[in-house]
Design an enzyme around this catalytic site. Structure first.
Site, PDB file in Angstrom:
ATOM      1  N   SER A  31      39.682  42.720  44.631  1.00  0.00           N
ATOM      2  CA  SER A  31      40.163  43.235  43.348  1.00  0.00           C
ATOM      3  C   SER A  31      40.872  44.577  43.553  1.00  0.00           C
ATOM      4  O   SER A  31      40.494  45.375  44.409  1.00  0.00           O
ATOM      5  CB  SER A  31      38.989  43.421  42.382  1.00  0.00           C
ATOM      6  OG  SER A  31      38.188  42.259  42.352  1.00  0.00           O
ATOM      7  N   HIS A  89      46.356  50.251  50.060  1.00  0.00           N
ATOM      8  CA  HIS A  89      47.106  49.096  49.558  1.00  0.00           C
ATOM      9  C   HIS A  89      47.879  49.564  48.326  1.00  0.00           C
ATOM     10  O   HIS A  89      47.534  49.267  47.202  1.00  0.00           O
ATOM     11  CB  HIS A  89      46.111  47.993  49.192  1.00  0.00           C
ATOM     12  CG  HIS A  89      46.750  46.702  48.793  1.00  0.00           C
ATOM     13  ND1 HIS A  89      47.799  46.140  49.473  1.00  0.00           N
ATOM     14  CD2 HIS A  89      46.459  45.847  47.775  1.00  0.00           C
ATOM     15  CE1 HIS A  89      48.126  44.994  48.888  1.00  0.00           C
ATOM     16  NE2 HIS A  89      47.336  44.802  47.857  1.00  0.00           N
TER      17      HIS A  89
HETATM   18  N1  APR Z   1      32.573  38.201  36.517  1.00  0.00           N
HETATM   19  C1  APR Z   1      33.181  37.121  37.069  1.00  0.00           C
HETATM   20  N2  APR Z   1      34.476  36.842  36.895  1.00  0.00           N
HETATM   21  C2  APR Z   1      35.201  37.694  36.155  1.00  0.00           C
HETATM   22  C3  APR Z   1      34.639  38.857  35.569  1.00  0.00           C
HETATM   23  C4  APR Z   1      33.249  39.101  35.774  1.00  0.00           C
HETATM   24  N3  APR Z   1      32.643  40.140  35.261  1.00  0.00           N
HETATM   25  N4  APR Z   1      35.614  39.494  34.890  1.00  0.00           N
HETATM   26  C5  APR Z   1      36.748  38.787  35.053  1.00  0.00           C
HETATM   27  N5  APR Z   1      36.499  37.705  35.818  1.00  0.00           N
HETATM   28  C6  APR Z   1      37.414  36.632  36.209  1.00  0.00           C
HETATM   29  C7  APR Z   1      38.367  36.219  35.086  1.00  0.00           C
HETATM   30  O1  APR Z   1      37.712  35.405  34.130  1.00  0.00           O
HETATM   31  C8  APR Z   1      39.445  35.492  35.869  1.00  0.00           C
HETATM   32  O2  APR Z   1      39.195  34.098  35.940  1.00  0.00           O
HETATM   33  O3  APR Z   1      38.280  37.044  37.243  1.00  0.00           O
HETATM   34  C9  APR Z   1      39.368  36.120  37.271  1.00  0.00           C
HETATM   35  C10 APR Z   1      40.630  36.859  37.661  1.00  0.00           C
HETATM   36  O4  APR Z   1      41.620  35.920  37.808  1.00  0.00           O
HETATM   37  P1  APR Z   1      43.169  36.192  37.470  1.00  0.00           P
HETATM   38  O5  APR Z   1      43.276  36.832  36.132  1.00  0.00           O
HETATM   39  O6  APR Z   1      43.910  34.934  37.736  1.00  0.00           O
HETATM   40  O7  APR Z   1      43.567  37.314  38.535  1.00  0.00           O
HETATM   41  P2  APR Z   1      43.947  37.081  40.073  1.00  0.00           P
HETATM   42  O8  APR Z   1      45.410  36.896  40.193  1.00  0.00           O
HETATM   43  O9  APR Z   1      43.040  36.071  40.660  1.00  0.00           O
HETATM   44  O10 APR Z   1      43.612  38.525  40.659  1.00  0.00           O
HETATM   45  C11 APR Z   1      42.285  38.984  40.753  1.00  0.00           C
HETATM   46  O11 APR Z   1      42.669  40.244  42.741  1.00  0.00           O
HETATM   47  O12 APR Z   1      44.642  40.636  43.880  1.00  0.00           O
HETATM   48  C12 APR Z   1      43.722  41.154  42.969  1.00  0.00           C
HETATM   49  O13 APR Z   1      45.052  42.626  41.567  1.00  0.00           O
HETATM   50  C13 APR Z   1      44.350  41.401  41.611  1.00  0.00           C
HETATM   51  O14 APR Z   1      42.513  42.651  40.720  1.00  0.00           O
HETATM   52  C14 APR Z   1      43.153  41.380  40.724  1.00  0.00           C
HETATM   53  C15 APR Z   1      42.236  40.351  41.399  1.00  0.00           C
END
Ligand code: APR
Length: 311
Positions: A119, A175
């Protein structure tokens, strides 16, 4: 018995990571997300690919952490991704809260696991997870450098019409905008890149690398990159699960290495069954050393901002 890898966050990065691991049959995968049905649906869909791709890995989707118990590796991708116009740092407080809550749960159920944090803003999030986990530094590592280096290698390969496999490079530091490509260590088939591409063009390629994430965000408009990030995560998972001792650029907790103390920064590390088994100190030019220090100072600012706003 197959290994067990938990991936928290079943969004773009998390789901693609789970898919890559399951397809290769490296481990049984547990996919955790807060959205009801999302990890369950994606997990079942992935497992149903097993007979086609020839993998017996199980994939379990869940909204709780019980199923993650005893994981060998936990990858944390939970959080929000950036939208056009946002920097990774804009995600700081939102993702700090999410990564903090997730880390506490993960550690409770898998006290011996190795944490791979994904993240963003990565360097601050990995520091936060490290602080909350109470784990030794060997067992908390951040994914960034492999991705930044892969972007650099991709752009060099396009420029020179050369195989990515022959391009050896390191991008170190945070990063973010202050990442540090080591030009002197970058070679194409053993030939130093500086003798193949003129300086001003090389600077453009370095800048495109720094903006690599933003370029994808600008094109996608609704989220950020996930194919290359998930490939980078799986390279780390492979090194740990199969104890390969691969030397890869990752965010590791430094205790004096590179003149940085008490902070995560992207440096080459040896990854194996023990996690970060060694921090490799490559020789830097004075400019590179200064750039790495300045990149660390940017990370320190975020870490200080988190400390001033405990949640
Ligand atoms: N517990 C579990 N899952 C969670 C929580 C939590 N408390 N809060 C958010 N999520 C989940 C969301 O429901 C979502 O499915 O995290 C997921 C994030 O997915 P995306 O929105 O598709 O984001 P993504 O592109 O996967 O990126 C995730 O990685 O590269 C980094 O900058 C990016 O911080 C971001 C992370």
């Amino acid at each position: 018995m197959r290994s067990k890898v938990t991936v928290v966050g079943a969004g773009n990065v998390g789901a693609t990571t789970a898919q890559r691991i399951a397809d290769k049959g490296y481990a049984d995968v547990v996919l955790v997300d807060i959205i009801d049905g999302l990890p369950q649906g994606k997990a079942l869909d992935m497992m149903e690919a097993g007979p086609v791709v020839g993998s017996d890995a199980t994939v379990t989707g869940t909204n709780s952490y019980e199923e993650s118990a005893g994981s060998d590796i936990v990858v944390i991708t939970a959080g929000v991704a950036r939208k056009p116009g946002m920097s990774r740092d804009d995600l700081l407080f939102t993702n700090m809260k999410i990564v903090g809550a997730v880390t506490v749960e993960v550690v409770k159920h898998s006290p011996e696991t190795i944490l791979i944090i994904v993240s963003n803003p990565l360097d601050a999030m990995v520091q936060h997870a490290y602080n909350l986990s109470g784990f030794p530094r060997e067992r908390v590592v951040g994914m960034a450098g492999i991705l930044d280096t892969a972007r650099f290698r991709t752009f060099l390969s396009l420029e020179l019409n050369a195989s990515v496999n022959n391009i050896s490079a390191y991008v170190l530091g945070g990063h973010g905008d202050s990442m540090v490509p080591l030009i002197g260590n970058t070679t194409v088939g053993g030939v130093p890149v500086a003798s193949l591409i003129e300086k001003s063009r090389l600077e453009e390629i370095v800048q495109r690398t720094r903006d690599g994430g933003a370029e994808i965000v600008g094109l996608l408009k609704t989220g950020s990159a996930y194919y290359a990030p998930s490939a980078a995560i799986v390279q780390m998972v492979e090194a740990i699960l199969f104890d390969t001792k691969a030397i890869l650029p990752c965010a590791a907790y430094l205790q004096g290495e590179y003149g940085i103390d008490g902070l995560f920064a992207g440096v080459p590390v040896k990854l194996g069954a023990g996690g970060v088994e060694e921090i490799i100190e490559v020789e830097l030019t004075p400019d590179e050393a200064a750039a790495l220090k300045s990149s660390a100072a940017d990370v320190q600012e975020l870490v200080d901002a988190m400390a001033a706003n405990p949640q």
